[in-house]
Design a protein around this motif. Structure first.
Motif, PDB file in Angstrom:
ATOM      1  N   ASN A  74       0.748  -1.146  -0.118  1.00  9.54           N
ATOM      2  CA  ASN A  74       0.069   0.017   0.084  1.00  9.54           C
ATOM      3  C   ASN A  74       0.797   1.214   0.079  1.00  9.54           C
ATOM      4  N   PRO A  75       1.686   1.384   0.944  1.00 11.66           N
ATOM      5  CA  PRO A  75       2.566   2.764   0.846  1.00 11.66           C
ATOM      6  C   PRO A  75       3.311   3.069  -0.497  1.00 11.66           C
ATOM      7  N   ILE A  76       3.673   1.957  -1.262  1.00 16.70           N
ATOM      8  CA  ILE A  76       4.676   2.387  -2.336  1.00 16.70           C
ATOM      9  C   ILE A  76       3.937   2.051  -3.709  1.00 16.70           C
ATOM     10  N   LEU A  77       2.641   2.326  -3.772  1.00 21.98           N
ATOM     11  CA  LEU A  77       1.779   1.977  -5.007  1.00 21.98           C
ATOM     12  C   LEU A  77       2.317   3.122  -6.185  1.00 21.98           C
ATOM     13  N   PHE A  78       2.519   4.125  -5.725  1.00 16.76           N
ATOM     14  CA  PHE A  78       3.154   5.404  -6.683  1.00 16.76           C
ATOM     15  C   PHE A  78       4.648   4.763  -7.266  1.00 16.76           C
ATOM     16  N   LEU A  79       5.316   4.469  -6.427  1.00 13.80           N
ATOM     17  CA  LEU A  79       6.518   4.004  -6.841  1.00 13.80           C
ATOM     18  C   LEU A  79       6.446   2.821  -7.940  1.00 13.80           C
ATOM     19  N   ILE A  80       5.578   1.912  -7.563  1.00 12.52           N
ATOM     20  CA  ILE A  80       5.522   1.041  -8.624  1.00 12.52           C
ATOM     21  C   ILE A  80       4.896   1.384  -9.862  1.00 12.52           C
ATOM     22  N   LEU A  81       4.078   2.340  -9.949  1.00  9.69           N
ATOM     23  CA  LEU A  81       3.392   2.879 -11.153  1.00  9.69           C
ATOM     24  C   LEU A  81       4.415   3.843 -11.984  1.00  9.69           C
ATOM     25  N   PHE A  82       4.993   4.592 -11.436  1.00  4.83           N
ATOM     26  CA  PHE A  82       6.291   5.310 -12.164  1.00  4.83           C
ATOM     27  C   PHE A  82       7.523   4.374 -12.350  1.00  4.83           C
ATOM     28  N   SER A  83       7.662   3.350 -11.810  1.00  2.00           N
ATOM     29  CA  SER A  83       8.936   2.464 -12.275  1.00  2.00           C
ATOM     30  C   SER A  83       8.558   2.022 -13.929  1.00  2.00           C
ATOM     31  N   PHE A  84       7.375   1.785 -14.287  1.00  4.72           N
ATOM     32  CA  PHE A  84       7.115   1.201 -15.618  1.00  4.72           C
ATOM     33  C   PHE A  84       7.819   2.291 -16.602  1.00  4.72           C
ATOM     34  N   ALA A  85       7.633   3.829 -16.272  1.00  2.00           N
ATOM     35  CA  ALA A  85       8.138   4.681 -17.444  1.00  2.00           C
ATOM     36  C   ALA A  85       9.628   4.311 -17.457  1.00  2.00           C
ATOM     37  N   GLY A  86      10.236   4.406 -16.346  1.00  2.00           N
ATOM     38  CA  GLY A  86      11.771   4.257 -15.979  1.00  2.00           C
ATOM     39  C   GLY A  86      12.227   2.692 -16.775  1.00  2.00           C
ATOM     40  N   ILE A  87      11.419   1.825 -16.545  1.00  2.00           N
ATOM     41  CA  ILE A  87      11.886   0.599 -17.097  1.00  2.00           C
ATOM     42  C   ILE A  87      11.939   0.569 -18.681  1.00  2.00           C
TER      43      ILE A  87
END
Length: 261
Positions: A74-87
């Protein structure tokens, strides 16, 4: 494909499962050097193959951590979301960069993280107050910071395929104050998504051998299963020490690999 090649890939897969199950680190940390040193595999293909293996090892280990209630996304949902662009961006950029040279920077970061885990004792009042003040400031703009961190982790995974899980582990433990078991379990679950995205991107830009992947996955399954079971049944203190030792070893490997690749 000869018997020696099969054995090397199988061993690389087992190693990938071990680092995933115990540390939540990417399979590329251990698989990359093995595949390149012993099979003379192209670094880009080795990273892609490692990321594909990482998906399975993370699923196997993540299931065990989840069953033991050691996952909190739950605390890191935005981290997961924005990681896609970086990947996606990192996977594309890595086709033009000498990733074997540049990933020495990642190795240094992992090495330092391992030393910190090894030396970290129970926080003193002053250090605890400092960390609490830092965490309070972080929480004021948590969405922004987690989005930036997620993008950078995604770039790291896309370019190097190595340090994303370790960086995430560091953030979870020292910034978001996760317990070690929960931090590793959460990192592993996140790496399922990151490794899949990066693996697909790598395969799109330069396909790797599916037969090699299947062989590596067999080794990765057993490595991830039994080390994650072990990790979930030891104390927080022992696990932290083991993580520190493994990160020091892996960080040293990545830092010095420029002399061998």
């Amino acid at each position: 494909m000869d018997f020696a090649t099969i054995i090397i890939i199988l061993i690389a897969g087992i190693g990938a499962g071990v680092v995933t199950g115990l540390v939540g680190a990417s399979a590329a940390i251990i698989m990359g050097p093995i595949l390149i040193l012993f099979l003379k595999m192209d670094p880009y293909l080795a990273i892609g193959l490692s990321l594909g293996t990482d998906v399975i090892t993370s699923i196997v280990a993540g299931r065990i951590y989840y069953k033991n209630k050691h996952v909190d996304l739950n605390p890191i949902l935005f981290l997961i979301l924005f990681s896609f662009a970086g990947i996606v961006l990192g996977s594309y950029v890595s086709t033009f960069l000498p990733s074997n040279d540049l990933s020495g920077i990642t190795g240094i970061a992992i090495l330092i993280t391992g030393v910190i885990f090894m030396l970290k004792k129970k926080e003193s009042a002053n250090k605890s107050n400092f960390l609490e003040r830092f965490r309070l400031k972080f929480k004021k703009h948590q969405v922004v910071w987690l989005s930036i961190i997620g993008f950078l982790i995604g770039m790291d995974v896309g370019v190097f395929g190595t340090g994303g899980g370790v960086v995430l582990l560091f953030v979870l433990v020292f910034v978001l104050d996760y317990e070690m078991h929960v931090a590793i379990g959460t990192s592993i679950i996140v790496m399922i998504v990151m490794a899949f995205s990066a693996g697909v991107s790598h395969y799109y830009f330069e396909p790797f051998s599916i037969i090699f992947l299947l062989i590596a996955v067999v080794g990765g399954f057993f490595g991830a299963r039994y080390t994650s079971i072990f990790a979930n049944h030891i104390s927080e203190h022992k696990l932290k020490k083991i993580v520190g030792i493994i990160l020091i070893i892996l960080g040293t490997m990545l830092t010095t690999k420029i002399f061998f690749w």
